[in-house]
Every structure is written in structure tokens, then in C-alpha cells.
Design an enzyme around this catalytic site. Structure first.
Site, PDB file in Angstrom:
ATOM      1  CG  ASP A  47      -2.083  -0.916   1.035  1.00 56.34           C
ATOM      2  OD1 ASP A  47      -2.518  -1.056  -0.121  1.00 56.34           O
ATOM      3  OD2 ASP A  47      -2.545  -1.522   2.022  1.00 56.34           O
TER       4      ASP A  47
ATOM      5  CD  GLU B 227       3.098  19.997   5.312  1.00 56.55           C
ATOM      6  OE1 GLU B 227       2.631  21.049   5.774  1.00 56.55           O
ATOM      7  OE2 GLU B 227       2.883  18.869   5.798  1.00 56.55           O
TER       8      GLU B 227
ATOM      9  CB  SER C  89       4.579  31.085   6.269  1.00 53.80           C
ATOM     10  OG  SER C  89       4.250  30.588   4.986  1.00 53.80           O
TER      11      SER C  89
ATOM     12  CG  ASP D  10      -6.913  -2.135   6.643  1.00 54.92           C
ATOM     13  OD1 ASP D  10      -7.370  -2.170   5.470  1.00 54.92           O
ATOM     14  OD2 ASP D  10      -6.541  -1.103   7.202  1.00 54.92           O
TER      15      ASP D  10
END
Lengths: 569, 184, 683
Positions: free
Chosen positions: C310, C351, C385, C519
Site C-alpha cells: 500500500d 511543505e 507564513s 485490513d
């Protein structure tokens, strides 16, 4: 040892090597069902045979069907050969007016030719009529070899195919092996042998008056035609008692080279055939390399041991510069005698140009070991290849685990069933060889056949059962094997060595063929590298040979030690 | 099962005809046409009588002839074979000692002179073996030793291309030449 | 994970060793030893030699001192083999004991009328519950048996099985509804429908597995046992026939010596350690908090050709990067990108940097020094920011922070802004808002970041011959970009459970073995189809039933470790087999000269090691043969070193260490023991 001697060995093996690739590829085409250059001539014969015998060449057999066909064919061959030998006196082409062969000897001989062993309890000149030699022995020289090749091809297909139940058609494989491979090669080799001096006549013998006025009766016969297939089919059953040491079977150094070449060529080419059929010719070369390494080591050891000469004879004041000449011919020399010794036992041929019984202890140890290792170096036609595949399976199993995967060979997973069958197969040789030898070693009826006392007498016994179980056929020939005890027990040993070995191998093949063929990755055990070749050699020596060490210690090994103390027996 | 039996039986018969009869007979025909001398056994004739085969060793006992190697079968060309005595065999040592005693030679006796050949029919001896016999033969024939030695040299075959084969002397050919040798 | 690698007892725990010593004696029972032919044969001949020794003692014949010592060492050989197995089992037993505590005598609250909201219940013993019963579990209660939540949500402590005390959230419906018996509800109350009968729960199965009670030989172990039995038989033939073979020369071979030869030749080393290796392999998995439901699965893990991984959590971090600028109406994308770039100049987080990089790459913008500009650096408190320039205040940051900065209430934001934020959030991305003063410009889409070193990891897997396949819900373009960046061999984009299943089937047709983890209930078919299916402990009951392993940490990255553990298990087996077989050469050279020296004194030439006397040679070989088992127990339990390199390199290494080492070591070992034996006048 001399430089020329090594050169002779190298040149002979070089000639074999040159033929291996074309012949291997030819056989691959043949057994993949493709057309070859011989098809225009031979395919009408082949089709005619199938039609007459009611064989559908397209119909394939499972491992069991294949093995049953082989067994039935062998059983019928045994019965007909036994009958021919027993009834020899009433059959044509018997210029020497020889009587029928005794029951135990006929049993032993029929088994012997049927199993591609060609152990000779008899002396060819004085026992076999031309008809027996031709229609009996020569035929089975072809057919037992063709059967071996067929079985090897069935085992090969087990790896080449994926998820199928069938392994081919026994009748087709056997017929093709005989018609397209063995017969054409035999014609060429037989003519070459005649050119080198091997007789090919229907007359029985000729009387000569020697210069000293004595009479010498010289045995003759259709020697070359039988000699050719005897070598090509790794049969080894000679026309004459002295086999390839006899000047009529092997008249010169050239014929000797041809004999060695013919012995080796099919068995050495079959790994290439295997490689091509499973889609990796490299794999074939890897197998051949493992075979070659041990074979050449064996030849070198014999050469060294024999060229040393016999120190006991040297001590008598003889110049042993020529090496140990007892039981050897002048025209072959030590190098080419040594090579012959190793090749004939590394193969399951059993032809001899040297009397193995008279080899020095280490020189005699080598052929015994080469046989006991399972006749895979490169082994009999076909039987050598499938024997080698068994060792590959075992080697891959142990080594495959070491790289952290369930072992696989050529993409086929090796699991409990394959291992069980492989173990059953390798169990046969020690069981038969050591079992029979242990009994014979304390049995007065057996011991009275010995020609030598001391450890060498023991070696004669050990060699005889090794040779029979390994389907080799050579002998420490001082042993008088033409007794009911030996004819019977050696016969049983030959049957077990051939059929009890090949049945589990075929079962293994059947189970492998049914498995899907996985793809190799860099995580799979590489089986074409030098490392694997070395591993394979190690497995052959340790799994194939270690169990014979105690027996060998009591024979040739202690004899070697004793030789240096000048003991005699 | 039944079809299996038929297949086995028919193939056995057909192969017996092809491989057991047609093949050897065809080879016999071809061989006698292409190589008649070899196919017939490489026989040597003297005035029409067969004196032996160039390939088959013969017994020579008299001093005037070169002797072949010892033969376990007494040079019986109907019963080939070696002594099959092991390297530590007492009988082997006795035999070798016997040969040495019977034929005292000033030269070192080469191994092939006292050891039995593999076939019992070895047609050859080593050049050293031949040379060791020159004195005896020359004396018996009242010939100069150097002429006999020269004859031996003439009959010594070498290696093909210096590689294939061993130096050797064919005993029958040498003895035949010896008989044809003009007395001096 | 390192935290979990230390759960479970240390390699040689004192208590375990003491228990193992007792168990080793119990295991002498021949009926139990029959399972292990090599050791069984050893025990039989040990008993035989003991009888001979007793007879010699009674009759005053022979050399009872020698026979007695041989007999003793043969028994030690058997005991050492049993001990190896007992130690391996002991480690599992210790684990099982702690599991059992979670199971003992639980009282359950069985609802009388589960179909209504009526909360009346009766107290019953958990062992009397049946499948289909519904129980109420409240804060502080133990969940009695495995089951499924049909109502409610709760925080549950699963430390009893996972060793991890941080609570997990379980709720009715969806993929987080399964609960395990023996775990504790920490808050709230749930209704659980019991899905297993007592004695068949997950914990029960775990106990059985770690104890090795139901241990059956795995396919490869079976094949190896066949080989070892075959070798035993071969050497049995070689030794029994020696009687007759030696009889030829009139040598009387002592039975005791023949037995000694037999036991040293048969593969006792690997025979004695084989089951310990298997148990230890399972144990290693358990220490990694992975439970395999069968040993077969562990072996299959070593064979895996293809890993289905995954993307999220395995290949990528939670860390995300900018992938898209979504401009609002009346704003050009370039304008937005320019603003994003300026606003992110003060943001040094991954980021922020990713926004700058995206703006540069897609809009050919430059990061320029703007004179007079004031940077507003990113701060965790403000989550914002930006840059103040020429009176403009450009900001980017978390949506709510930016909205607050711009003075816009969340529900008053433009529709297209809300839609963009929703869409990004829905697809698993993170939206950042960009504003210029009070004017909203648009949204920046942040997406997954690939884990560092994962590329190398995949390269290592490739070297091992394992293909990696990334499974992701991303569209093919994004998936391809991530796939190539992560260095996986293949990917399945926009993957549905059906896609996974189809992919697995296709690979298997090509003869490959597949491992995957999952899962959800809809993963179950693929988990069942895969050769190694690792279900997450947090997953549904269906998934846990379908897989053949359960990862208690629910960490998808573990698939890689599982493969390595599988390989290590097989490697250990193979290496010790090679070692055991290679040992035989030296043992021959110790015993054979001793065997025949009476008849052929010249045989001493074979006594390469110059051992003191025939008796000491034989005794030394037998002692070496017994001690080597003990010496190799740590290796058998720990496993041979594994490196993610190609098969050729592994083979070369292991063949050198265990093959060549196995050839040479016993020469040295036997010589040393012989020196000791001779010095102590034992023989």
C-alpha cells in the site's frame, strides 16, 4: 607423465568438445519433434515402424505409462535375448558350431545387455556365435542405449514443461534415438574403425602358420559394426574377451582416440540437449562442466598413478620408465590408457583398453570411485543425464535453502516428493554395492572366484558389484564371475541399478512436470555459474561418494599404503 | 496394455532386422568393398600362406627372433586377455623375477618386456625392449649387432604428427624383415 | 518496530534454560522422538551401547570404560538435540503464559434482548457464550471473546496481544469493527456480537501457535527431513555392511565403534536443530509482533517474488507536498502560484518548500529578492507564513488560520473555495489556503511524500529478486509519478479490491508468489488468494480470517521484514545442513584409521589429525558430534545473518562459511578434544 601425454589427453577431449554442440542441438531438435537433415531418409522408416507396431506418435504418456512401456519393452527384450543365447546352437551364422549358453550365464548376459551394463561373464570368442553377437547383443547395444536416451528426454521434458501430466511417448523417443542418433553415428564410426584396421567379416577364424612354424588360430568376425555401437551406446560389451585392449577391436592410437570420442560424444552432448530443451543452453554447459571437472581429475589421477610405475617391480631391477605396463598395451601408452580408464568408468561404458585389475592401487581406485559416484561423469547414454539431474535436485535443495528460498531447479520447486524420489534413487547404489559386497566378502563360494589375495581380492569383489549396480560392465577381470553365485547376484545388481534407480527418477519427473514453471529472478539460486558447478561437484562427492569411503579404505586405499611397505599377497 | 505388448513386440522384431542383421551385413559389404585388407583382419601372407595378422602378437621363443611381451593367454588368438594380477601380487613378482632370470641383459630391462599385455596379443614392444634384444638376436643369427639395431630403428614407428601414438616396434613385421635380411 | 523487537524473553532466559533442561529429559520418550528419525536412530543405538556396556560390566569383558563413555556421549547427543528444541519452545511458552492471563475466567454481560435498545443483561462466564450472542462491554471490562461491534464506539487497550498500550478506536460498521477477546475497553460502552466459540479465539490460536503445540512440519521441513532420513539410511547401510566388508580381512569390528561411526556420520547436527530452527523462525516473527497462522506461511514468505505494498504508510509518509494550485474565480492560476511562492518563502518546512518548488516548476516563476519585503516565517502556533510587501500582506497556511487572518467566517467563504477544500480533503490531500490581505486567492493541494531510503530498500529487494508493486487509489498519472520516484517495479492505480485480486491471480499464473497486506473486509479475497497475506490487527475479522499472518502493529512496511524472516529461516536450515554434511569428511578421517588399525597398522597413514590413540580418536569424534549441537543452538535460534543481496552472493558467502567451515572446523575441533581426552587419560 609427459607433456605429449597431457597433449594427447587434451586433444582427444578437444575433439569431443567440438562435436558436443552440434550433436546436442541436433538431438534437441529431434526430441522437440522438429525436422532434421536426416528426416528425408529416415522418417519413412520411422513412420513405417509406427504403423506396423500400431503406435500413435502423437499420443503422449504419463510418467507411469512411459515407465511401464519401457519396462515391458525391456522385459520382452530380456526374454528374446535369453532365448537367442540358449538356442544359439540351433540358430544360423554359427560358424564355430558353438553350443547354447548355460542358463545362469544366459540370464546374466541377457540382463547385462538389456541394462546397458554389458558385464561379460563370458569370453566372446569362445561363447557367442555371430548370430548371437549380431541379432542378440548388437541389437540390445542399440536399444538399451536408445532406452536410456528416451528416459533422459522424458526427465528433460519434466523441466521444460509446465503444469502437464505427460512426458512424451516412450516408443517415439526410443525409436528416434536409435534411428536418428545411434544408427547414423554407428555407420560412420564403424567404417572409420575398419579403415583403422578393425575386421568386419562373416568368417569365424583364420589359421596362420607362424615364422617359427607354430599354428595360430586368429578369431575374426563382424567386429567393427558391433564395436561402433558398443562405444557410442556406452555399452562396453566387447566382441573379444580382451575388449578394447584386443588389437582387432582397437588396433592403433587413432582407433583408440576414435573409441574414446565415440564413448563420450552422445553422453557429453545430452546435457546440451537438456539445456536447449529447457531453454537454457548455459544450463547444459554447467552440467557438462561439472561432469568434465571430475572426469578430468580422475584421468589425471590415473595417469599420475600409473606413470609412477609399480615400485615393487622397480625394486626387482626393471626400468619402469614406461610406467606400470602390466595389463597395458604398448601402442596406447600411459596417458591414453589412463584417459580410457577414466572415461569408460565415468561413463557407464565399461569397455577397457587396459586390464583394470592390474592397475596400481590408486589407478584402480579411480574407476571404482567414478562408478560409485553414480555413473554421471558424464554417465551412460541418457542414464548419465538423468543421474546428473538427480544430483542437481539434491544440490539445489541444500544450496537453495542457503539463499533463503524454497529450492527450485529451472523454476520447478523441489519439495518433499521430489526429494523422496531422489533419495530413493541414490539409495540404490550403496544398498546394492555394499550389501552384495558385504555378503560376498565372507562367502566361501564367492571368495573362491578371486584371482588375487589380500586387499586386492576385496577390490575385485567391490569392483564387480559397483560395476554391475552402476551398469558399467568393466571389471577387475581376474574375478571368475562365471559362477552361479556371481551370475545371479550380479544380474540382480544390474536390474536394481537400472530399473530401481530409474523408476523413482521417472516418478520425480512426473511430479515435476505437473508443477508450474516459475520464473527465475536474481533471488533464485543461479544454476549456471561456476559456483554452482563447484557445489554440484561437492554434492556428487559427498552425497554420492562418502558412503563408499570405508569400503574403499579396505580395498585400494589400504593397498596403496601397503604398496609403499613392499608387502605382497 | 495389449497395445503396449504389440508395440514392444513389433518394434523388437523390426529393430532386430534393421540393427541386428541389415546394419552389420551392410557394414560387412561396405567394408569389404572399401577396405578389404583391414576388413579381413590385416593378414600377412608369405608365399601364399597366412603367417599371421599384422595386428596380432605371436609367440616367438627362439633366440634368433625378437620376443614379444609376455602373454597371459600364451598368444592364443582365440582367448585374449591379461593376467589380471594386482600390483601387490606375489605371482606377478615371481613371474617378473622369472623373466629377469631367464633373459639376463646388460641393459636395464624395460617394463614392457616383463609385464603381460592387456590383450595377451600385443603386437608391439617398446623400442627399448627391442634394442635390449638386439645382442641376443644378432648373436643367434651371426649378424653384426649394428645391422640388427639399424633394422630395429627402421621398424620403430613414431608418433603421428609427433603427438598421436607411442613409439613402438611391431614384432612380427620386425621378425619377418629379419628373415628376409640377406646374410652377410 | 525496534520497540517490539525486544518484546518476549531474551535469547537465553535463565528460567527458560532451566525448564528446557527438564523438557529435554522428558523428550527422551521414543514415541515423541519418532518424529525426528535422525535423533531417534541415535537414541536407539545409545540404548544399545548402554546395554553392551552393562553386559561388559557384568561379565568383566571388553572395555567398559570406553563403552560407557561412548554410551554417555550418545545420550548427550540426544539430550542436546532435545534441549535445543526445548529452548526454542520455551521462549514461545513464556509468551503463551502472558497471553493466557488475558483469557482467564472472564465474566460477560450477555444482553437478554439484543434487538432492542433494552440494556438488560445477565452475567455469564465467557466460556459459556455461543456464536451469535451479543454482549455489552463497558469501560473497564474485558472483551470476552472475538466479535464484531454492532453498536457504539470505544477506545480499546489491545496491549494484551500487541504489547502496545496506546488505545485504539473501534466502532460499529466499516473496517474497524472487529474486537479481540482478552482486550480491554477503556471508555464508553459497545455491543459486541460474538463471532467465535470459546477456545477458538484469536488469543487461543495465538497461544497454540507460540507454544508450538499444534506444530506440524512445514513442507520444506518435511522435504529436508526426508533427505536427512535418506542420508541416515545410506550411512546405516554403509556401517552395517562394514561388518561383512571388514570380515574379508578378518577384522573384528567392535559394535561400539561401528555405532560411534554411524552416529557421527548421520546428520545429527541438523537433525537435532531442525525443529528448533523452525520454532525459532516463528518466534522471530512473533517478536516482530506478527503472528503466522501456519509455519507454511513463514516459508512462503521467503519465496515471495512480488510484494503488493500500500502506498500510504509504506511508501509515503504523512508528510505531503504541493501538487496543485486551485485558483478561485477571478484569480489566474499564475497569480495564485506567484502568491503561494511569495508566501512560502518564509516557510522552511518540507511543505512550504514543496510549494516553492511547484510554483517554479509549473509556472516558471523565480524566487526573487524583493527589496523592502518583510518575511513572516511559519510558526506552529499560527500555522501560517507569508510576506508583507508594498502594503500587501500575502499569507498561506491552514485553511482556518488563513480565513481568520482574512477575517472571513468559515461559512461565508466563497463556494468554489469550499468546494476545492472539500475535494482535496476528500481525496486524502491537505488543502492550504492563500490570501492576499482580505482577498482569498485559492487553495494549494498537498500530497504524499515518499519515504527516504525506500528507494534503496526497493533496490535491495530487487537484488533479492523481489518485485515491488505499489497499490494506490491515486489516478494513474499521479501513481506513475510516485511509483517511479519510489522505485517500485509496478503499480496498481485507482486500485479496487477486485484489481488487487486480478493482479495477484495474474502473477501467480506466471509462477510467482505474492505477498500483500490489507485490513478491510473487501481485501479479504485478495488476502486469501495471496501466498502470504498479512492482515492488520486493526482490520476486520474477515480480513484477519483470510490472511495467513496478522500484524499486531498494523504496520504495512512489515511485509518487507516478514520476507526477510522467511528467508532467514530457510537459510539457517540450509546452512546448518551443509555444515552437518561437510563435517562427515573429518569424522571419517578420525574413525576409519582407528577402526582398521588392528588389521592394517599401515592405516595410520590416514590418521591425518595424528590423534592420540584409536580409542581417543573415536571418543573425540563422538564428543565433537555432541558438543557441536550445543554450540550451534544460539545460531539456530538467532538465524544466520541475512543481507539483502542477490542469491549468488548469498550462496557464495554461506557456502564458504558453512560448507568450507564445516569441512575444516571438525578437523580442528576433534584434534583439540583429542588433546584433552588424552591429557585427561579418558581413553
Amino acid at each position: 607423465m609427459s607433456f605429449v601425454g597431457w597433449l594427447q589427453i587434451a586433444a582427444t577431449l578437444g575433439l569431443v568438445l567440438a562435436a558436443v554442440r552440434p550433436l546436442g542441438r541436433f538431438m534437441a531438435k529431434l526430441f522437440l519433434g522438429q525436422r532434421t537433415f536426416l528426416h528425408p531418409v529416415l522418417s519413412p522408416v520411422e513412420r513405417g515402424f509406427y504403423r506396423a507396431a500400431g503406435i500413435d506418435p502423437e499420443q503422449e504418456q504419463t510418467w507411469f505409462g512411459y515407465a511401464m512401456a519401457m519396462l515391458i519393452f525391456s522385459a520382452m527384450g530380456f526374454l528374446s535375448l535369453y532365448a537367442i543365447l540358449r538356442l544359439q546352437g540351433f540358430l544360423p551364422l554359427n560358424p564355430g558350431a558353438l553350443p547354447g549358453v548355460a542358463p545362469d550365464l544366459a540370464f546374466n548376459t541377457a540382463i547385462s545387455f538389456l541394462t546397458n551394463t554389458n558385464w561379460q561373464s563370458y569370453s566372446g570368442e569362445t561363447t557367442m556365435s555371430h548370430f548371437s553377437q549380431m541379432a542378440g547383443l548388437t541389437v540390445h547395444n542399440f536399444l538399451s542405449a536408445a532406452t536410456g536416451i528416451a528416459l533422459a528426454m522424458a526427465v528433460t521434458r519434466a523441466f521444460a514443461r509446465s503444469g502437464v501430466a505427460t512426458l512424451g511417448n516412450f516408443w517415439v523417443d526410443m525409436t528416434r534415438a536409435a534411428l536418428y542418433v545411434l544408427l547414423p553415428l554407428s555407420v560412420v564410426v564403424a567404417l572409420a574403425l575398419v579403415a583403422f584396421g578393425v575386421p568386419q567379416t562373416l568368417s569365424n577364424a583364420v589359421d596362420a602358420t607362424t615364422l617359427e612354424g607354430a599354428r595360430q588360430t586368429i578369431a575374426l568376425g563382424p567386429v567393427a559394426s558391433q564395436e561402433a555401437i558398443k562405444q557410442l551406446g556406452t555399452n562396453g560389451g566387447g566382441f573379444f574377451n580382451a575388449n578394447s585392449a584386443h588389437p582387432f577391436e582397437n588396433p592403433s592410437a587413432l582407433s583408440n582416440i576414435l573409441a574414446i570420442w565415440a564413448m563420450l560424444v552422445v553422453s557429453a552432448a545430452l546435457p546440451i540437449t537438456f539445456g536447449r530443451m529447457v531453454g537454457s543452453e548455459r544450463q547444459g554447459w554447467a552440467l557438462l562442466s561439472a561432469m568434465a571437472i571430475l572426469l578430468i581429475l580422475g584421468a589425471a589421477l590415473v595417469y599420475w598413478a600409473e606413470a609412477r610405475g609399480n615400485p615393487l617391480i622397480t625394486a626387482l631391477g626393471v626400468d619402469t620408465g614406461l610406467g606400470n605396463m602390466e595389463g597395458k598395451e604398448v601402442r596406447f601408452g600411459q596417458a591414453m590408457s589412463a584417459l580410457f580408464v577414466a572415461v569408460t568408468t565415468g561413463l557407464s561404458c565399461g569397455a577397457v583398453n587396459t586390464m583394470h585389475d592390474s592397475l596400481t592401487p590408486l589407478g584402480g581406485l579411480v574407476p571404482m570411485v567414478l562408478i560409485q559416484l553414480g555413473e554421471v561423469l558424464p554417465g551412460g547414454t541418457g542414464s548419465g543425464l538423468y543421474g546428473m539431474v538427480v544430483f542437481c535436485v539434491l544440490a539445489v535443495f541444500v544450496a537453495g535453502l542457503m539463499v533463503g528460498r524454497t529450492p527450485e531447479f529451472l523454476g520447478k520447486k523441489i519439495e518433499a516428493r521430489e526429494i523422496r524420489m531422489a533419495v530413493l534413487a541414490v539409495l540404490i547404489l550403496p544398498l546394492v554395492i555394499l550389501g552384495f559386497t558385504a555378503v560376498a566378502a565372507v562367502l566361501p563360494a564367492a571368495l573362491s572366484s578371486l584371482n588375487n589375495a589380500g586387499p586386492h581380492g576385496f577390490s575385485e569383489l567391490l569392483y564387480a558389484y559397483s560395476s554391475a549396480a552402476g551398469n558399467n560392465g568393466s571389471a577387475f577381470a581376474g574375478l571368475n564371475a562365471n559362477t552361479p553365485w556371481f551370475n545371479t547376484t550380479l544380474g540382480i545388481a544390474m536390474v536394481l541399478g537400472r530399473f530401481a534407480y530409474v523408476l523413482p527418477v521417472m516418478a520425480m519427473a512426473g511430479s515435476l512436470a505437473a508443477k508450474p514453471r516459475g520464473q527465475a529472478s536474481s533471488g533464485s539460486l543461479p544454476t549456471t555459474t561456476f559456483l554452482f558447478v563447484g557445489l554440484l561437484v561437492g554434492v556428487i562427492l559427498i552425497l554420492g561418494g562418502l558412503q563408499f569411503f570405508p569400503a574403499l579404505a579396505l580395498g585400494p586405499i589400504v593397498e596403496e599404503v601397503l604398496m609403499h611397505t613392499s608387502a605382497t599377497f | 496394455m495389449l497395445s503396449c505388448l504389440r508395440a514392444a513386440g513389433v518394434l523388437l522384431v523390426l529393430f532386430t532386422l534393421l540393427l541386428g542383421l541389415a546394419y552389420p551385413l551392410a557394414m560387412t559389404g561396405l567394408a569389404s568393398a572399401a577396405f578389404p585388407r583391414q576388413a579381413g583382419g590385416s593378414l600377412l601372407t608369405d608365399n601364399g600362406t597366412v603367417i599371421g595378422s599384422a595386428l596380432i602378437g605371436q609367440a616367438f621363443a627362439s633366440d634368433g627372433y625378437f620376443h614379444p611381451r609376455p602373454s597371459a593367454s600364451g598368444h592364443d588368438a582365440m582367448a585374449s586377455g591379461g593376467s589380471n594380477l594386482g600390483p601387490l601380487s606375489k605371482r606377478l613378482m615371481e613371474r617378473v623375477s622369472g623373466h629377469l632370470a631367464a633373459q639376463p641383459s646388460p641393459l636395464a630391462v624395460p617394463a614392457d618386456a616383463v609385464t603381460a599385455s592387456a590383450s595377451g596379443l600385443d603386437p608391439d614392444i617398446s623400442p627399448a625392449n627391442a634394442l635390449a634384444q638386439v645382442a641376443r638376436v644378432a648373436a643367434a643369427r651371426n649378424l653384426p649387432a649394428d645391422r640388427v639395431a639399424a633394422l630395429v630403428a627402421d621398424h620403430t614407428a613414431g608418433r603421428l604428427f609427433g603427438l598421436i601414438g607411442e613409439p613402438r616396434v611391431n614384432v612380427l613385421a620386425l621378425n619377418l624383415a629379419l628373415d628376409k635380411m640377406p646374410a652377410n | 518496530m525496534s520497540r517490539h523487537a525486544t518484546t518476549g524473553p531474551a535469547l537465553f532466559d535463565r528460567a527458560i534454560l532451566l525448564n528446557a533442561m527438564r523438557d529435554a529429559a522428558v523428550k527422551l520418550d521414543p514415541r515423541k522422538l519418532m518424529r525426528n528419525p535422525v535423533i531417534f536412530v541415535t537414541e536407539v543405538v545409545a540404548a544399545f551401547v548402554t546395554l553392551l556396556w552393562l553386559r561388559e560390566l557384568a561379565q568383566g569383558t571388553g572395555t567398559p570404560g570406553f563403552s560407557g563413555q561412548i554410551a554417555a556421549w550418545l545420550w548427550f547427543t540426544v539430550l542436546f538435540a532435545n534441549f535445543a528444541e526445548a529452548v526454542a519452545e520455551g521462549r514461545g511458552k513464556a509468551q503463551a503464559a502472558s497471553l493466557r492471563q488475558a483469557r482467564s475466567d472472564v465474566q460477560a454481560k450477555r444482553l437478554l434482548d439484543p434487538d432492542s435498545d433494552d440494556g438488560r443483561y445477565e452475567r455469564v462466564n465467557a466460556q459459556t457464550l455461543e456464536r451469535g450472542d451479543v454482549v455489552l462491554v463497558e469501560a473497564g471490562d474485558l472483551i470476552p471473546l472475538d466479535g464484531e461491534i454492532i453498536a457504539g464506539v470505544a477506545a480499546i487497550n489491545e496491549a494484551a496481544i500487541t504489547g502496545e498500550s496506546a488505545p485504539v478506536i473501534r466502532e460499529a460498521g466499516g473496517d474497524r469493527s472487529a474486537v479481540t477477546g482478552g482486550t480491554t475497553v477503556l471508555s464508553d460502552a459497545i455491543r459486541v456480537r460474538i463471532s467465535t466459540a470459546p477456545g477458538e479465539t484469536f488469543i487461543d490460536r495465538m497461544i497454540a501457535l507460540v507454544e508450538g503445540a499444534e506444530r506440524q512440519k512445514t513442507p520444506n521441513e518435511l522435504a529436508l527431513s526426508v533427505l536427512l532420513s535418506g542420508m541416515t539410511l545410506i550411512f546405516l547401510i554403509a556401517v552395517v555392511t562394514l561388518w561383512g566388508l571388514a570380515g574379508y580381512s578378518g577384522t573384528e569390528v567392535s559394535v561400539v565403534v561401528l555405532v560411534a561411526l554411524l552416529v557421527t556420520l548421520i546428520p545429527t547436527t541438523i537433525g537435532g536443530l531442525l525443529s528448533a530452527i523452525g520454532i525459532a523462525g516463528m518466534d522471530r516473527l512473533i517478536r516482530f509482533n506478527v503472528i503466522a497462522t501456519s509455519g507454511r506461511a513463514v516459508e512462503a514468505a521467503g519465496d515471495v517474488d512480488t510484494l503488493l505494498l500500500d502506498k500510504t504508510g509504506t511508501i509515503t509518509f504523512g508528510n505531503r507536498m504541493a501538487t496543485e494550485f486551485v485558483a478561485l474565480e477571478g484569480v489566474t492560476t499564475t497569480e495564485l502560484a506567484q502568491a503561494g511562492l511569495l508566501a512560502s518563502m518564509g516557510d522552511d518546512t518540507p511543505e512550504g518548500r514543496s510549494i516553492v518548488a511547484l510554483a517554479k516548476a509549473e509556472f516558471d516563476l523565480q524566487e526573487q529578492e524583493v527589496p523592502g519585503a518583510v518575511l513572516v516565517p511559519f510558526a506552529a502556533q499560527t500555522r501560517i507564513s507569508g510576506l508583507d510587501i508594498d502594503g500587501r500582506a500575502i499569507r498561506k497556511g491552514a485553511v482556518d488560520s488563513v480565513l481568520r487572518f482574512a477575517g472571513i467566517a468559515a461559512d461565508r467563504a466563497p463556494a468554489d473555495f469550499r468546494q476545492a477544500v472539500d475535494r482535496i480533503a476528500r481525496t486524502g490531500g491537505t488543502p492550504l489556503a492563500v490570501a492576499d490581505g482580505r482577498r482569498l486567492l485559492g487553495v494549494i493541494h498537498l500530497k504524499d511524500v515518499i519515504k527516504p531510503a525506500i528507494r534503496e530498500r526497493f533496490a535491495a529487494l530487487r537484488a533479492m529478486g523481489i518485485r515491488t508493486v505499489m497499490v494506490t487509489g491515486d489516478n494513474p498519472v499521479t501513481a506513475a509519478a510516485i511509483a517511479s520516484e519510489a522505485g517500485v517495479d509496478d503499480f496498481i492505480a485507482e486500485a479496487t479490491p477486485e484489481d488487487k485480486l486480478a493482479y495477484i491471480r495474474r502473477e501467480q499464473t506466471g509462477g510467482r508468489l505474492i505477498a500483500m497486506c490489507g485490513d478491510g473486509t473487501n481485501d479479504a479475497p485478495a488476502l486469501a488468494q495471496a501466498d502470504v497475506g498479512v492482515a492488520m490487527q486493526t482490520g476486520t475479522q474477515a480480513a484477519r480470517e483470510a490472511g495467513n499472518m496478522v500484524d499486531l502493529d498494523s504496520s504495512p512496511t512489515k511485509l518487507i521484514e516478514i520476507v526477510e524472516i522467511g528467508k532467514q529461516l530457510l537459510m539457517t536450515r540450509g546452512s546448518l545442513t551443509t555444515f552437518s554434511i561437510a563435517n562427515d569428511v573429518a569424522k571419517y578421517f578420525a574413525i576409519l584409521p582407528a577402526l582398521f588399525i588392528a588389521t592394517y597398522p599401515e592405516m595410520s597413514a590416514l590418521n591425518l589429525m595424528h590423534l592420540g590413540s584409536p580409542e581417543s580418536a573415536i571418543l573425540s569424534a563422538v564428543i565433537f558430534n555432541a558438543l557441536i549441537i550445543i554450540a550451534l543452538i544460539p545460531l539456530a535460534l538467532r538465524g544466520v545473518a541475512y543481507r539483502p543481496v542477490g542469491a549468488a552472493a548469498l550462496l557464495r558467502r554461506n557456502l564458504t562459511v558453512y560448507g568450507l567451515g564445516g569441512l575444516i572446523l571438525p578437523f580442528v575441533g576433534i584434534k583439540v578434544i583429542d588433546l584433552a581426552v588424552t591429557a585427561l587419560h579418558l581413553a
